[in-house]
Design a protein around this motif. Structure first.
Motif, short mmCIF file in Angstrom:
data_model
loop_
_atom_site.label_atom_id
_atom_site.label_comp_id
_atom_site.label_asym_id
_atom_site.label_seq_id
_atom_site.Cartn_x
_atom_site.Cartn_y
_atom_site.Cartn_z
N VAL A 128 34.78 35.86 70.82
CA VAL A 128 35.29 36.98 71.61
C VAL A 128 36.11 36.53 72.82
O VAL A 128 36.69 37.36 73.52
CB VAL A 128 34.16 37.95 72.05
CG1 VAL A 128 33.55 38.65 70.85
CG2 VAL A 128 33.07 37.23 72.84
N PHE B 115 35.90 42.31 70.97
CA PHE B 115 35.60 43.62 71.51
C PHE B 115 36.82 44.48 71.80
O PHE B 115 36.80 45.68 71.56
CB PHE B 115 34.77 43.48 72.78
CG PHE B 115 33.38 43.00 72.50
CD1 PHE B 115 32.72 43.38 71.34
CD2 PHE B 115 32.72 42.19 73.39
CE1 PHE B 115 31.42 42.95 71.07
CE2 PHE B 115 31.41 41.76 73.14
CZ PHE B 115 30.78 42.15 71.98
N HIS C 184 26.24 28.69 66.67
CA HIS C 184 25.44 29.83 67.08
C HIS C 184 25.27 30.83 65.93
O HIS C 184 24.20 31.40 65.73
CB HIS C 184 26.09 30.55 68.28
CG HIS C 184 25.86 29.85 69.59
ND1 HIS C 184 26.76 29.94 70.64
CD2 HIS C 184 24.85 29.07 70.04
CE1 HIS C 184 26.29 29.25 71.67
NE2 HIS C 184 25.14 28.70 71.33
N ALA D 15 28.92 37.54 68.01
CA ALA D 15 30.05 37.54 68.95
C ALA D 15 29.77 36.46 69.98
O ALA D 15 28.84 36.59 70.77
CB ALA D 15 30.17 38.90 69.63
N GLU D 16 30.53 35.39 69.92
CA GLU D 16 30.23 34.25 70.77
C GLU D 16 31.45 33.88 71.62
O GLU D 16 32.57 34.29 71.32
CB GLU D 16 29.85 33.04 69.90
CG GLU D 16 28.72 33.30 68.90
CD GLU D 16 27.37 33.50 69.56
OE1 GLU D 16 27.23 33.20 70.77
OE2 GLU D 16 26.45 33.98 68.89
N THR D 17 31.19 33.10 72.66
CA THR D 17 32.30 32.61 73.49
C THR D 17 32.41 31.08 73.39
O THR D 17 33.34 30.51 73.93
CB THR D 17 32.11 33.01 74.97
OG1 THR D 17 30.83 32.58 75.41
CG2 THR D 17 32.25 34.51 75.15
N ASP D 18 31.43 30.44 72.76
CA ASP D 18 31.45 28.97 72.63
C ASP D 18 30.55 28.56 71.47
O ASP D 18 29.63 29.28 71.11
CB ASP D 18 30.97 28.33 73.93
CG ASP D 18 29.61 28.82 74.37
OD1 ASP D 18 28.66 28.03 74.33
OD2 ASP D 18 29.48 30.02 74.74
#
Lengths: 227, 227
Positions: free
Chosen positions: A180, A187, A162, A154-157
């Motif tokens: 995410v 989530f 990643h 679960a990544e944001t960038d």
């Protein structure tokens, strides 16, 4: 044709005779008897995966952090609270399992000390000392003896970078990546938008769909890989 | 007699024409888009109080942190997430209210900085820098202009001392103390065990009972005091 695709995707009975362990939800890392550190994982993706595993004929164990969800029919649930408890529960299930799907959002850090009494407010600032938790996926990657390991990122960038890095470091067979920070992914809510990678690169890219549907597609893919 | 006592305790209509603000639930203090600091408050006590306030005839506003509860019929709910948002919401409602009941478990500390991206795991240890949140009850105590202020004190030790100290420091009219380390009291479950103090000392001590019943008794007491 669409009908054949449907059968392949849902893969009914594709996991008959297999034992699947799914982890789900957040963990809670207590500071004191009242306060804790946690994350926004709802557990819905993990619960949907456990349900899909049962539908695919697998004997299914769901190691679940604290969430308000109902255990799917036919699933055995093991309740845990902290990252350490989840680690222990997964390691206990590992030797007898064929497939491990790590959908839980386990805390990376936990308070160095847990106070036995409620911490009273005092200074204007305070530093909360945290230590790294034991990495469950990494340990499963090390200990695995034929088990098929699926992880989530679960990544944001830099989502794909990643995710692929995580797959290699933790010896995962598949990694399911989602951004995410994107609406409709991750989530919150009932849907997800995922891309799946193996050590050769991207293997499946799904548009926004219900977590139930994502789970069925993933279970179809896993079924093909473990056959 | 029991019947008269019942009427006095439930105090139907005792708060007719009054405007009540109840806070409920935990707050969430984000570290990054995924992780947060929170506490075990379920919001049940606050929601029961809002319901009891409506039953007693009051116009009722419920300022609620993130909980999975249904808003009681007749209650206007204001949803908040962080301590700062709860502070703002309460201050907005304060001037037009007669009674403020602070049942929420507001975070005392919040991360100094909120990362815009998910923090990647790195060192074996890390220190999370926290700063004190603005104290809602204390500010209501300062600003209040005839409002009747009721606070809660969830403690694990020296319960009455901590509660009475809190009442004085925050200029509360009543403080409702419970020992959250006791079985049947506090954050988990459907029951509570409370003792109520005013600036003269203990005014009400209730045995273990449902949070609904505790709420009705408290509302009866508040009704007597604001008459």
């Amino acid at each position: 044709t669409a009908a054949v695709e449907e059968i392949l995707q849902e893969a009914p009975g594709a996991l008959r005779g297999k034992r699947v362990v799914v982890t789900a939800g957040p963990t809670r890392e207590p500071l004191d008897p009242v306060r804790y550190l946690t994350n926004r994982s709802s557990g819905k993706m993990g619960y949907a995966l456990a349900e899909a595993a049962v539908r695919a004929g697998a004997e299914t164990v769901l190691v679940s952090g604290p969430v308000g969800l109902t255990v799917p029919a036919g699933v055995r649930r093991v309740d845990v609270t902290t990252a350490e408890e989840m680690f222990e529960a997964v390691m206990k299930e590992l030797p007898s399992s064929d497939i491990v799907i790590k959908a839980a959002a386990v805390a990376d850090y936990t308070p160095m000390q847990k106070a036995n009494r409620k911490i009273k407010k005092s200074g204007d600032q305070m530093a909360l000392e945290l230590k790294k938790t034991r990495d469950i996926a990494e340990e499963v990657g090390k200990r695995k003896d034929g088990q098929f390991l699926v992880g989530f990122a679960a990544e944001t960038d830099h989502v794909s970078d990643h995710a692929i890095d995580k797959l290699h470091r933790k010896r995962m067979d598949l990694v399911v990546a989602n951004d995410v920070s994107q609406a409709g992914a991750g989530f919150d809510g009932e849907t997800n938008i995922v891309t799946v990678y193996d050590d050769q690169g991207e293997v499946l890219r799904l548009p926004q769909m219900s977590k139930t549907e994502v789970a069925r597609r993933l279970m179809g893919l896993i079924g093909e890989r473990v056959r």
